[in-house]
Design a protein around this motif. Structure first.
Motif, PDB file in Angstrom:
ATOM      1  N   ILE A   5      23.219  38.844  19.089  1.00  0.00           N
ATOM      2  CA  ILE A   5      22.695  37.492  19.059  1.00  0.00           C
ATOM      3  C   ILE A   5      21.488  37.383  19.992  1.00  0.00           C
ATOM      4  O   ILE A   5      21.452  38.001  21.054  1.00  0.00           O
ATOM      5  N   PRO A   6      20.443  36.633  19.621  1.00  0.00           N
ATOM      6  CA  PRO A   6      19.275  36.491  20.501  1.00  0.00           C
ATOM      7  C   PRO A   6      19.648  35.869  21.839  1.00  0.00           C
ATOM      8  O   PRO A   6      20.546  35.022  21.937  1.00  0.00           O
ATOM      9  N   ARG A   7      18.954  36.292  22.868  1.00  0.00           N
ATOM     10  CA  ARG A   7      19.199  35.767  24.222  1.00  0.00           C
ATOM     11  C   ARG A   7      18.974  34.255  24.239  1.00  0.00           C
ATOM     12  O   ARG A   7      18.007  33.747  23.680  1.00  0.00           O
ATOM     13  N   GLY A   8      19.888  33.553  24.904  1.00  0.00           N
ATOM     14  CA  GLY A   8      19.746  32.108  25.021  1.00  0.00           C
ATOM     15  C   GLY A   8      20.331  31.336  23.861  1.00  0.00           C
ATOM     16  O   GLY A   8      20.125  30.122  23.754  1.00  0.00           O
ATOM     17  N   THR A   9      21.051  32.029  22.979  1.00  0.00           N
ATOM     18  CA  THR A   9      21.728  31.361  21.859  1.00  0.00           C
ATOM     19  C   THR A   9      23.217  31.697  21.926  1.00  0.00           C
ATOM     20  O   THR A   9      23.644  32.532  22.722  1.00  0.00           O
ATOM     21  N   GLN A  10      24.005  31.061  21.091  1.00  0.00           N
ATOM     22  CA  GLN A  10      25.439  31.301  21.119  1.00  0.00           C
ATOM     23  C   GLN A  10      26.043  31.094  19.740  1.00  0.00           C
ATOM     24  O   GLN A  10      25.519  30.330  18.926  1.00  0.00           O
ATOM     25  N   ASP A  11      27.121  31.810  19.481  1.00  0.00           N
ATOM     26  CA  ASP A  11      27.964  31.548  18.324  1.00  0.00           C
ATOM     27  C   ASP A  11      29.062  30.579  18.750  1.00  0.00           C
ATOM     28  O   ASP A  11      29.718  30.800  19.770  1.00  0.00           O
ATOM     29  N   ILE A  12      29.248  29.534  17.994  1.00  0.00           N
ATOM     30  CA  ILE A  12      30.321  28.577  18.275  1.00  0.00           C
ATOM     31  C   ILE A  12      31.423  28.841  17.264  1.00  0.00           C
ATOM     32  O   ILE A  12      31.306  28.507  16.085  1.00  0.00           O
ATOM     33  N   LEU A 105      17.684   4.016  15.891  1.00  0.00           N
ATOM     34  CA  LEU A 105      17.979   5.294  15.265  1.00  0.00           C
ATOM     35  C   LEU A 105      18.696   6.219  16.245  1.00  0.00           C
ATOM     36  O   LEU A 105      18.551   6.088  17.458  1.00  0.00           O
ATOM     37  N   TYR A 106      19.459   7.176  15.677  1.00  0.00           N
ATOM     38  CA  TYR A 106      20.025   8.238  16.507  1.00  0.00           C
ATOM     39  C   TYR A 106      19.949   9.551  15.757  1.00  0.00           C
ATOM     40  O   TYR A 106      19.808   9.588  14.527  1.00  0.00           O
ATOM     41  N   TYR A 107      20.021  10.659  16.501  1.00  0.00           N
ATOM     42  CA  TYR A 107      19.974  11.990  15.891  1.00  0.00           C
ATOM     43  C   TYR A 107      20.919  12.918  16.645  1.00  0.00           C
ATOM     44  O   TYR A 107      21.195  12.738  17.832  1.00  0.00           O
ATOM     45  N   ILE A 108      21.410  13.909  15.940  1.00  0.00           N
ATOM     46  CA  ILE A 108      22.191  15.000  16.530  1.00  0.00           C
ATOM     47  C   ILE A 108      21.700  16.282  15.872  1.00  0.00           C
ATOM     48  O   ILE A 108      21.791  16.427  14.649  1.00  0.00           O
ATOM     49  N   GLY A 109      21.165  17.205  16.660  1.00  0.00           N
ATOM     50  CA  GLY A 109      20.660  18.420  16.042  1.00  0.00           C
ATOM     51  C   GLY A 109      20.127  19.422  17.045  1.00  0.00           C
ATOM     52  O   GLY A 109      19.975  19.120  18.234  1.00  0.00           O
ATOM     53  N   PRO A 110      19.814  20.641  16.567  1.00  0.00           N
ATOM     54  CA  PRO A 110      19.353  21.707  17.459  1.00  0.00           C
ATOM     55  C   PRO A 110      17.903  21.514  17.898  1.00  0.00           C
ATOM     56  O   PRO A 110      17.056  21.070  17.124  1.00  0.00           O
ATOM     57  N   MET A 111      17.642  21.853  19.163  1.00  0.00           N
ATOM     58  CA  MET A 111      16.310  21.874  19.747  1.00  0.00           C
ATOM     59  C   MET A 111      16.079  23.271  20.328  1.00  0.00           C
ATOM     60  O   MET A 111      17.030  24.032  20.540  1.00  0.00           O
ATOM     61  N   PHE A 112      14.813  23.590  20.630  1.00  0.00           N
ATOM     62  CA  PHE A 112      14.469  24.955  21.031  1.00  0.00           C
ATOM     63  C   PHE A 112      13.460  24.932  22.181  1.00  0.00           C
ATOM     64  O   PHE A 112      12.393  24.319  22.065  1.00  0.00           O
ATOM     65  N   ARG A 113      13.826  25.596  23.270  1.00  0.00           N
ATOM     66  CA  ARG A 113      12.903  25.731  24.400  1.00  0.00           C
ATOM     67  C   ARG A 113      13.044  27.137  24.978  1.00  0.00           C
ATOM     68  O   ARG A 113      14.162  27.612  25.201  1.00  0.00           O
ATOM     69  N   TYR A 114      11.899  27.761  25.261  1.00  0.00           N
ATOM     70  CA  TYR A 114      11.924  29.102  25.847  1.00  0.00           C
ATOM     71  C   TYR A 114      12.077  28.948  27.356  1.00  0.00           C
ATOM     72  O   TYR A 114      11.104  28.830  28.095  1.00  0.00           O
ATOM     73  N   GLU A 115      13.322  28.913  27.807  1.00  0.00           N
ATOM     74  CA  GLU A 115      13.643  28.795  29.218  1.00  0.00           C
ATOM     75  C   GLU A 115      14.488  29.986  29.651  1.00  0.00           C
ATOM     76  O   GLU A 115      15.008  30.726  28.812  1.00  0.00           O
ATOM     77  N   GLY A 120      24.865  26.111  30.900  1.00  0.00           N
ATOM     78  CA  GLY A 120      24.549  24.767  30.459  1.00  0.00           C
ATOM     79  C   GLY A 120      23.125  24.582  29.999  1.00  0.00           C
ATOM     80  O   GLY A 120      22.713  23.453  29.678  1.00  0.00           O
ATOM     81  N   ARG A 121      22.337  25.648  29.956  1.00  0.00           N
ATOM     82  CA  ARG A 121      20.944  25.535  29.515  1.00  0.00           C
ATOM     83  C   ARG A 121      20.615  26.725  28.627  1.00  0.00           C
ATOM     84  O   ARG A 121      20.524  27.851  29.097  1.00  0.00           O
ATOM     85  N   MET A 122      20.436  26.464  27.339  1.00  0.00           N
ATOM     86  CA  MET A 122      20.224  27.514  26.356  1.00  0.00           C
ATOM     87  C   MET A 122      18.837  27.380  25.726  1.00  0.00           C
ATOM     88  O   MET A 122      18.188  26.337  25.840  1.00  0.00           O
ATOM     89  N   ARG A 123      18.391  28.421  25.056  1.00  0.00           N
ATOM     90  CA  ARG A 123      17.111  28.361  24.354  1.00  0.00           C
ATOM     91  C   ARG A 123      17.234  27.623  23.029  1.00  0.00           C
ATOM     92  O   ARG A 123      16.278  27.024  22.561  1.00  0.00           O
ATOM     93  N   GLN A 124      18.382  27.704  22.425  1.00  0.00           N
ATOM     94  CA  GLN A 124      18.715  26.796  21.321  1.00  0.00           C
ATOM     95  C   GLN A 124      19.875  25.944  21.796  1.00  0.00           C
ATOM     96  O   GLN A 124      20.904  26.460  22.207  1.00  0.00           O
TER      97      GLN A 124
END
Length: 424
Positions: A5-12, A105-115, A120-124
């Motif tokens: 799996i790419p660094r900073g991501t996870q399988d749930i 409005l509201y939203y729930i979804g994935p975001m992406f940051r190269y950190e 508690g802080r992921m890239r996705q």
């Protein structure tokens, strides 16, 4: 070749994903009660949207965006946050023309940051956020803050701290900006290159710098609250009174500036106190952005919103040993012994699923004892046993696992029997 799996991501995985489903459903139910409607925007947008909407002096735009060119040579970026996309959709689809305003409005979804990935802080990561567009009434500021606080409260989190500030209107911010430039300019060479660039573009962002936060000039920097004009002061006082009337405790922090360029007037963060949560204690944050819609090409429209990370929420729940009421139990497990019984068992499972029951069965030709163990693992409420003798009598044996009681039920009555037993 072994793929990882790419660094900073996870399988749930199953067993954990139920927690995500629970909190997401809690968010949707809360938004229903506050009359916010769900919006779903693309995962990638034109890069310019985030440069204009988030701000080109922010760490997000300068260092953290996943940007690429498509085959047509267009610059696209995986969304690093949800507000800019929501506002773009608001403008493009002319939601400002709807007769019912504000648009909530509201939203729930994935975001992406190269950190740098850390606890508690992921890239996705997944954000839940709300945006209220079309009202400059302080009542809706308090409503948005209350919604965020209520979300955490209903999930059982304790030791929460709400921190608020006012960044003022344009006049107030300009006066504060001049004061900041005069304060930092004589010694700006002592600060990092990012702060040196921000001095001309957005000196307020210097106060949010992590590298230079211990510099002595930070402690003596002019506070925005000292530069609020009468209108901004009155607005902030109304927000504070509304929160007080709602019984929502808060602290005023004049150094709270938030990390995005588009904020003005109300800004807030929700933090968590206590051991075991690490150095990053902020759970969520938001504020008012009265110029963002115009910046993205729409009419003059005030707005306010917040966003929170589902990952950080689940981490906080774990630290506080809060168990969510989720279950992996199933209603029925069908044990079929013999080829003819397997055919009948598959049909029983199908009928029960049609009736609304959660149901599973053996697919590996296991023996009776092994199938009973499987039923235990699934925490089945009822086990339905059918073999050759049951087929001949046109019945199925129903065993209630909690009591061990068994009863023969006619095949064509099994659905009605279980509906009655489970009060469905």
């Amino acid at each position: 070749m072994n793929f990882k799996i790419p660094r900073g991501t996870q399988d749930i995985l199953p067993g954990k994903v139920e927690l995500w489903q629970y909190v997401e459903e809690k968010a949707r139910d809360l938004c229903r009660r506050y009359n916010y409607k769900e919006i779903r925007t693309p995962i990638f947008e034109q890069t310019e949207l985030f440069m204009r909407g988030v701000g080109d002096t922010t760490d997000i735009v300068q260092k953290e965006m996943y940007t690429f060119e498509d085959r047509g040579g267009r610059s696209l970026t995986l969304r690093p946050e949800g507000t800019a996309s929501t506002v773009r959709s608001f403008v493009e689809n002319k939601l400002f023309g709807n007769p019912i305003q504000p648009t909530k409005l509201y939203y729930i979804g994935p975001m992406f940051r190269y950190e740098r990935p850390q606890s508690g802080r992921m890239r996705q990561f997944v954000q839940f956020g709300v945006e209220a567009l079309g009202s400059s009434d302080p009542t809706i500021d308090a409503e948005v803050i209350a919604l965020a606080m209520e979300f955490y409260r209903e999930l059982g989190l304790k030791n929460l701290k709400l921190v608020i500030n006012s960044l003022g209107d344009t006049e107030s911010r300009n006066a504060h900006r001049e004061a900041l430039v005069q304060h930092f300019q004589p010694r700006i060479e002592e600060f990092c290159s990012d702060c040196q660039a921000r001095l001309a573009k957005n000196p307020l962002r210097i106060l949010d710098c992590k590298k230079d936060r211990d510099h002595e000039l930070m402690a003596t920097a002019p506070a925005i609250l000292d530069y609020l004009n009468e209108e901004s002061t009155n607005y902030f006082e109304k927000v504070k009174k509304l929160l007080t009337d709602m019984g929502i405790s808060f602290e005023v922090d004049p150094n709270l500036v938030r990390g995005l360029d588009y904020y003005n007037n109300t800004a807030f963060e929700i933090m968590i106190d206590g051991d075991g949560f690490g150095s990053i204690t902020t759970l969520s944050g938001g504020g008012r952005y009265n110029g963002l819609v115009q910046e993205i090409g729409g009419p003059e429209t005030p707005g306010i919103g917040f966003a929170l990370s589902i990952e950080r929420l689940l981490m906080a729940l774990e630290v506080q040993n809060i168990s969510l009421p989720v279950t992996e139990k199933i209603d029925c497990y069908v044990i079929a012994l013999g080829e003819e019984a397997k055919l009948a068992g598959a049909n029983i499972s199908f009928k029960l699923r049609q009736a609304g029951f959660s149901c599973d069965q053996d697919y590996l030709d296991k023996k009776m004892k092994a199938q009973m163990k499987a039923a235990d693992r699934f925490q089945a409420t009822y086990v339905l046993i059918i073999g050759d003798s049951e087929l001949e009598q046109n019945v199925v044996v129903v065993k209630e696992m909690a009591t061990g009681e068994q009863q023969e039920v006619a095949l064509d009555q099994i659905t009605d029997y279980l509906l009655e037993k489970m009060n469905l």
